[in-house]
Design a protein around this motif. Sequence first.
Motif, PDB file in Angstrom:
ATOM      1  N   GLY A  73       0.838  -1.197   0.000  1.00 31.82           N
ATOM      2  CA  GLY A  73       0.000   0.000   0.000  1.00 31.82           C
ATOM      3  C   GLY A  73       0.866   1.237   0.000  1.00 31.82           C
ATOM      4  N   GLY A  74       0.317   2.330  -0.482  1.00 29.94           N
ATOM      5  CA  GLY A  74       1.063   3.577  -0.523  1.00 29.94           C
ATOM      6  C   GLY A  74       1.216   4.200   0.856  1.00 29.94           C
ATOM      7  N   HIS A  75       1.877   5.344   0.907  1.00 24.35           N
ATOM      8  CA  HIS A  75       2.047   6.060   2.168  1.00 24.35           C
ATOM      9  C   HIS A  75       0.681   6.447   2.726  1.00 24.35           C
ATOM     10  CE1 HIS A  75       6.399   6.354   2.074  1.00 24.35           C
ATOM     11  NE2 HIS A  75       6.343   6.721   0.806  1.00 24.35           N
ATOM     12  N   GLY A  76       0.464   6.140   3.992  1.00 21.93           N
ATOM     13  CA  GLY A  76      -0.796   6.487   4.632  1.00 21.93           C
ATOM     14  C   GLY A  76      -1.895   5.461   4.459  1.00 21.93           C
ATOM     15  N   ALA A  77      -1.613   4.353   3.770  1.00 17.36           N
ATOM     16  CA  ALA A  77      -2.653   3.341   3.553  1.00 17.36           C
ATOM     17  C   ALA A  77      -2.996   2.584   4.828  1.00 17.36           C
ATOM     18  CB  ALA A  77      -2.215   2.364   2.464  1.00 17.36           C
ATOM     19  N   GLY A  78      -2.031   2.464   5.725  1.00 15.87           N
ATOM     20  CA  GLY A  78      -2.289   1.761   6.974  1.00 15.87           C
ATOM     21  C   GLY A  78      -1.482   0.489   7.153  1.00 15.87           C
ATOM     22  N   LYS A  79      -0.370   0.363   6.423  1.00 13.47           N
ATOM     23  CA  LYS A  79       0.479  -0.824   6.575  1.00 13.47           C
ATOM     24  C   LYS A  79       0.994  -0.943   8.004  1.00 13.47           C
ATOM     25  CE  LYS A  79       3.446   0.369   3.403  1.00 13.47           C
ATOM     26  NZ  LYS A  79       2.809   1.667   3.030  1.00 13.47           N
ATOM     27  N   THR A  80       1.482   0.173   8.537  1.00 12.10           N
ATOM     28  CA  THR A  80       2.044   0.146   9.887  1.00 12.10           C
ATOM     29  C   THR A  80       0.977  -0.161  10.924  1.00 12.10           C
ATOM     30  OG1 THR A  80       3.770   1.726   9.253  1.00 12.10           O
ATOM     31  CG2 THR A  80       3.299   1.494  11.602  1.00 12.10           C
TER      32      THR A  80
ATOM     33  N   GLN B 278      -5.984  -1.016   3.264  1.00 11.95           N
ATOM     34  CA  GLN B 278      -6.496   0.354   3.334  1.00 11.95           C
ATOM     35  C   GLN B 278      -7.272   0.478   4.632  1.00 11.95           C
ATOM     36  OE1 GLN B 278      -5.974   3.095   1.004  1.00 11.95           O
ATOM     37  NE2 GLN B 278      -6.568   4.013   2.957  1.00 11.95           N
ATOM     38  N   VAL B 279      -6.660   1.106   5.613  1.00 10.84           N
ATOM     39  CA  VAL B 279      -7.273   1.247   6.933  1.00 10.84           C
ATOM     40  C   VAL B 279      -8.252   2.406   6.942  1.00 10.84           C
ATOM     41  CG1 VAL B 279      -6.809   1.917   9.330  1.00 10.84           C
ATOM     42  CG2 VAL B 279      -5.403   0.167   8.222  1.00 10.84           C
TER      43      VAL B 279
ATOM     44  N   VAL C 152     -16.791  -0.194   5.714  1.00 13.02           N
ATOM     45  CA  VAL C 152     -17.245  -1.555   5.970  1.00 13.02           C
ATOM     46  C   VAL C 152     -16.128  -2.509   5.582  1.00 13.02           C
ATOM     47  CG1 VAL C 152     -18.930  -3.308   5.328  1.00 13.02           C
ATOM     48  CG2 VAL C 152     -19.634  -0.918   5.560  1.00 13.02           C
ATOM     49  N   GLU C 153     -15.877  -3.502   6.431  1.00 20.81           N
ATOM     50  CA  GLU C 153     -14.798  -4.440   6.164  1.00 20.81           C
ATOM     51  C   GLU C 153     -15.072  -5.228   4.891  1.00 20.81           C
ATOM     52  OE1 GLU C 153     -13.596  -6.839   9.417  1.00 20.81           O
ATOM     53  OE2 GLU C 153     -13.744  -5.221  10.882  1.00 20.81           O
ATOM     54  N   ALA C 154     -14.023  -5.353   4.070  1.00 19.50           N
ATOM     55  CA  ALA C 154     -14.164  -6.087   2.821  1.00 19.50           C
ATOM     56  C   ALA C 154     -12.809  -6.634   2.422  1.00 19.50           C
ATOM     57  CB  ALA C 154     -14.711  -5.184   1.716  1.00 19.50           C
ATOM     58  N   SER C 155     -12.804  -7.730   1.688  1.00 14.81           N
ATOM     59  CA  SER C 155     -11.565  -8.298   1.175  1.00 14.81           C
ATOM     60  C   SER C 155     -11.877  -9.120  -0.063  1.00 14.81           C
ATOM     61  CB  SER C 155     -10.879  -9.178   2.228  1.00 14.81           C
ATOM     62  OG  SER C 155     -11.721 -10.241   2.608  1.00 14.81           O
TER      63      SER C 155
ATOM     64  N   ALA D 102      -7.679  -5.639   1.421  1.00 16.34           N
ATOM     65  CA  ALA D 102      -8.368  -5.675   2.706  1.00 16.34           C
ATOM     66  C   ALA D 102      -8.654  -4.251   3.158  1.00 16.34           C
ATOM     67  CB  ALA D 102      -7.528  -6.405   3.754  1.00 16.34           C
ATOM     68  N   LEU D 103      -9.936  -3.966   3.434  1.00 17.41           N
ATOM     69  CA  LEU D 103     -10.377  -2.656   3.890  1.00 17.41           C
ATOM     70  C   LEU D 103     -10.958  -2.782   5.284  1.00 17.41           C
ATOM     71  CD1 LEU D 103     -12.360  -1.604   0.674  1.00 17.41           C
ATOM     72  CD2 LEU D 103      -9.916  -1.331   1.107  1.00 17.41           C
ATOM     73  N   GLY D 104     -10.879  -1.677   6.058  1.00 23.01           N
ATOM     74  CA  GLY D 104     -11.531  -1.658   7.351  1.00 23.01           C
ATOM     75  C   GLY D 104     -10.588  -1.257   8.471  1.00 23.01           C
ATOM     76  N   PRO D 105     -11.003  -1.414   9.716  1.00 22.67           N
ATOM     77  CA  PRO D 105     -10.148  -1.108  10.865  1.00 22.67           C
ATOM     78  C   PRO D 105      -8.956  -2.063  10.918  1.00 22.67           C
ATOM     79  CG  PRO D 105     -12.461  -1.252  11.501  1.00 22.67           C
ATOM     80  CD  PRO D 105     -12.361  -1.796  10.111  1.00 22.67           C
ATOM     81  N   PRO D 106      -7.819  -1.633  11.474  1.00 19.21           N
ATOM     82  CA  PRO D 106      -6.617  -2.472  11.459  1.00 19.21           C
ATOM     83  C   PRO D 106      -6.777  -3.816  12.162  1.00 19.21           C
ATOM     84  CG  PRO D 106      -6.301  -0.507  12.833  1.00 19.21           C
ATOM     85  CD  PRO D 106      -7.555  -0.308  12.072  1.00 19.21           C
ATOM     86  N   VAL D 107      -7.531  -3.849  13.256  1.00 15.11           N
ATOM     87  CA  VAL D 107      -7.694  -5.112  13.978  1.00 15.11           C
ATOM     88  C   VAL D 107      -8.445  -6.124  13.121  1.00 15.11           C
ATOM     89  CG1 VAL D 107      -8.767  -6.217  15.990  1.00 15.11           C
ATOM     90  CG2 VAL D 107      -7.541  -4.046  16.258  1.00 15.11           C
ATOM     91  N   GLY D 108      -9.493  -5.678  12.431  1.00 13.94           N
ATOM     92  CA  GLY D 108     -10.241  -6.573  11.563  1.00 13.94           C
ATOM     93  C   GLY D 108      -9.409  -7.045  10.384  1.00 13.94           C
TER      94      GLY D 108
END
Length: 282
Positions: free
Chosen positions: A104-111, A193-194, A198-201, A260-266
Amino acid sequence: MNAPPYRRVFAVASAGRLLRVAADDGLAASWPRIAPHLPGVRPDLPLEPVDAQADLSLPHGLGPGDGRRLINAHLHVLHLGHGTLCLHAVALHKGGHGAVLLLGGHGAGKTLTAVAMVARGWRVLAGDVALLDAEEITVLGGTAAFLVRRRPAHRWFPELGLVPSGTEKVDLGPRWVSRPEEPVPVLAAVSVQVGEAVEASEEMDEHTARTLWLRASGHLLDRVLDGADTVLRLLEDGPAARRRTELVRTLAARMPIHTALGPPVGIAERIEQLAMRRGVTA
């Protein structure tokens, strides 16, 4: 007239491969700041001078940031010659299971996703750039720095105690990064993408995956130097660019990318499930 600065050739060891860099003592002085951001380099080892011809000569007076960018661009070319891609990705591994790559790009939520995976027992293998053997599809190492932005980390993980302050980023690499002795096979690659969505993959189509692998593997070349006019992209000549494209095609055909989209924990939970399934069937 001032005498020219004394220069030596230093051996930069990256995942067992050597890049010989000619530089003045400024490189040695800034090494503790530079080394954690060079993939496959062990920051705990000193920079050693060698009696050899240099592969790269750093201009006198070059700042630490530009020095790091130039060395990284040459490491890109060095590793590419051995079938290894320098990927813009966070890599994590879990004992006995293998590794996952977060793209993912910068700010996508990899970290942020990586932080959630650490809470599930995973360890960071590469904090920002991962060395991927594109033919064996194994991680050989990566950057030791794992920089976490305080504000989003505090939002999603207040238990870490990373309260926003004047220092926007904190390096958790010394606590969370581990270095296995052997290459680690990749179980899954996920573009994250954090957000509050809605969570999706789903699995990415191969054409789009090739484009993403190609973009991620050119990360160390896509940099502008602060104090020099060198165009890093030109360090990769035509044959090298074609070689990287071949490796990307092979990689995309053998290692699909999931989104994968959604909150980091999910996201972390779904990545772990995907990795475990592939670990069982691999």
